[in-house]
Design an enzyme around this catalytic site. Structure first.
Site, PDB file in Angstrom:
ATOM      1  CG  HIS A  70      -1.944   1.123   1.245  1.00 60.37           C
ATOM      2  ND1 HIS A  70      -3.133   1.257   0.323  1.00 60.37           N
ATOM      3  CD2 HIS A  70      -2.124   2.210   1.727  1.00 60.37           C
ATOM      4  CE1 HIS A  70      -3.683   2.086   0.578  1.00 60.37           C
ATOM      5  NE2 HIS A  70      -3.246   2.979   1.381  1.00 60.37           N
TER       6      HIS A  70
ATOM      7  CG  MET B 114      -0.550  11.667   1.830  1.00 62.69           C
ATOM      8  SD  MET B 114      -0.107  11.711   3.722  1.00 62.69           S
ATOM      9  CE  MET B 114      -0.672  10.017   3.950  1.00 62.69           C
TER      10      MET B 114
ATOM     11  CG  HIS C 167      -4.844   5.876  -0.391  1.00 61.00           C
ATOM     12  ND1 HIS C 167      -5.003   5.928   0.937  1.00 61.00           N
ATOM     13  CD2 HIS C 167      -5.973   6.792  -0.723  1.00 61.00           C
ATOM     14  CE1 HIS C 167      -5.977   6.730   1.205  1.00 61.00           C
ATOM     15  NE2 HIS C 167      -6.479   7.016   0.304  1.00 61.00           N
TER      16      HIS C 167
ATOM     17  CG  MET D 174      -4.970  10.223   0.641  1.00 57.36           C
ATOM     18  SD  MET D 174      -4.331   9.585   2.161  1.00 57.36           S
ATOM     19  CE  MET D 174      -3.037   8.833   1.258  1.00 57.36           C
TER      20      MET D 174
ATOM     21  CG  PHE E 272      -0.909  12.649  10.075  1.00 61.66           C
ATOM     22  CD1 PHE E 272       0.109  13.299   9.767  1.00 61.66           C
ATOM     23  CD2 PHE E 272      -1.982  13.437   9.837  1.00 61.66           C
ATOM     24  CE1 PHE E 272       0.376  14.529   9.496  1.00 61.66           C
ATOM     25  CE2 PHE E 272      -1.863  14.623   9.511  1.00 61.66           C
ATOM     26  CZ  PHE E 272      -0.650  15.365   9.363  1.00 61.66           C
ATOM     27  N   GLY E 273      -0.193   8.070   9.517  1.00 64.21           N
ATOM     28  CA  GLY E 273      -0.234   6.756   9.883  1.00 64.21           C
ATOM     29  C   GLY E 273      -0.413   6.949  11.495  1.00 64.21           C
ATOM     30  N   GLY E 274      -0.731   5.704  11.910  1.00 65.26           N
ATOM     31  CA  GLY E 274      -0.776   5.596  13.561  1.00 65.26           C
ATOM     32  C   GLY E 274      -2.045   6.318  14.352  1.00 65.26           C
TER      33      GLY E 274
HETATM   34  C1  DX5 Z   1      -3.598   7.283   6.213  1.00 54.38           C
HETATM   35  C2  DX5 Z   1      -3.106   6.418   5.047  1.00 54.38           C
HETATM   36  C3  DX5 Z   1      -2.891   5.078   5.597  1.00 54.38           C
HETATM   37  C4  DX5 Z   1      -1.860   4.865   6.782  1.00 54.38           C
HETATM   38  C5  DX5 Z   1      -2.303   3.855   7.582  1.00 54.38           C
HETATM   39  O1  DX5 Z   1      -3.676   8.643   5.530  1.00 54.38           O
HETATM   40  O2  DX5 Z   1      -3.929   6.348   3.746  1.00 54.38           O
HETATM   41  O3  DX5 Z   1      -2.745   4.236   4.595  1.00 54.38           O
HETATM   42  O4  DX5 Z   1      -0.803   4.604   6.298  1.00 54.38           O
HETATM   43  O5  DX5 Z   1      -1.455   3.754   8.505  1.00 54.38           O
HETATM   44  P1  DX5 Z   1      -1.816   3.015  10.028  1.00 54.38           P
HETATM   45  O6  DX5 Z   1      -2.231   1.602   9.672  1.00 54.38           O
HETATM   46  O7  DX5 Z   1      -0.773   3.318  10.871  1.00 54.38           O
HETATM   47  O8  DX5 Z   1      -3.288   3.711  10.430  1.00 54.38           O
HETATM   48 ZN    ZN Z   2      -3.850   4.800   2.265  1.00 48.04          ZN
END
Ligand code: DX5
Ligand code: ZN
Length: 216
Positions: A33, A37, A66, A68, A143-145
């Site tokens: 994935h 962004m 993906h 964004m 953001f992740g996490g």
């Molecule tokens: C968030 C991203 C996600 C992100 C998910 O904007 O689209 O793909 O990397 O990360 P986790 O699994 O850490 O929520």
């Molecule tokens: Zn994503």
């Protein structure tokens, strides 16, 4: 079909990107994935074409890209050339979503549509037959996490019913906050693809965590 796992490269170590790509190659993961962004559609900037190409060079599994970004039509061909296999655009970022989806498919990629947490799954009724994937954002993208939004379950149920009623072949992907506590419930509700960033890459044994996420 058993569910797919797509580790999110956003949480990888960018100074050791080849190492992390090889880890995913060797693991039971199904896709990469790749989060793009633009700092406009979402309040963050991730990475661009040189990084996607570097991942593609080593990846032995499909790249699930993906976007964004606002107005993604400008770059569909370039993402194809960079190595995208699945290309997902946001419903909220497209003025002519139907045209964009057809353009992605004409370039030879699988086409996905993503919806933000505030967007009703019902808005997909007139596009569901055309898409290969629906990405349900289970956090606000950027953001992740982040913490998983519980309202996601009912959106999966609505989409599952819509897909059944329209005989669509679309896969339901869940993106954001997927962890060891919620992944089984997401699959039970009908998710087909689970994205996992933080859960995989903050684990002491990412390969083992991916194997765990594959068990349902
Ligand atoms: C968030 C991203 C996600 C992100 C998910 O904007 O689209 O793909 O990397 O990360 P986790 O699994 O850490 O929520
Ligand atoms: Zn994503």
């Amino acid at each position: 079909m058993s569910h797919l796992i797509a580790p999110s490269i956003l949480s990888a170590d960018f100074a050791n990107i080849q190492r992390d790509v090889e880890m995913i190659n060797k693991s039971e993961a199904d896709w990469f994935h790749v989060d793009i962004m633009d700092g406009m559609f979402v309040p963050n900037i991730s990475f661009g074409f040189p990084v996607i190409k570097a991942i593609k060079k080593h990846a032995t599994k499909p790249l699930d890209v993906h976007l964004m970004i606002n107005d993604p039509d400008r770059y569909l061909q370039t993402f194809k050339e960079a190595g995208a296999d699945v290309l997902t655009v946001h419903l909220e970022a497209c003025n002519h979503l139907h045209r964009t989806i057809q353009a992605i498919k004409a370039l030879g990629m699988k086409a996905g549509v993503a919806i933000n947490p505030h967007t009703s799954a019902n808005l997909l009724i007139d596009i569901i037959a055309d898409v290969d994937l629906v990405c349900v954002m289970s956090v606000n993208p950027g953001f992740g996490g982040q913490k998983f939004i519980e309202n996601t379950y009912h959106k999966i149920a609505s989409l599952r019913e819509m897909i059944r009623a329209t005989k669509s072949k679309a896969l339901i992907e869940i993106d954001g906050g997927v962890d060891m506590n919620n992944y089984k419930k997401l699959i039970d509700y009908g998710a087909n693809v689970l994205v996992a960033g933080n859960t995989v890459f903050s684990s002491s044994d990412p390969g083992k965590t991916i194997s765990e996420l594959k068990k349902a």
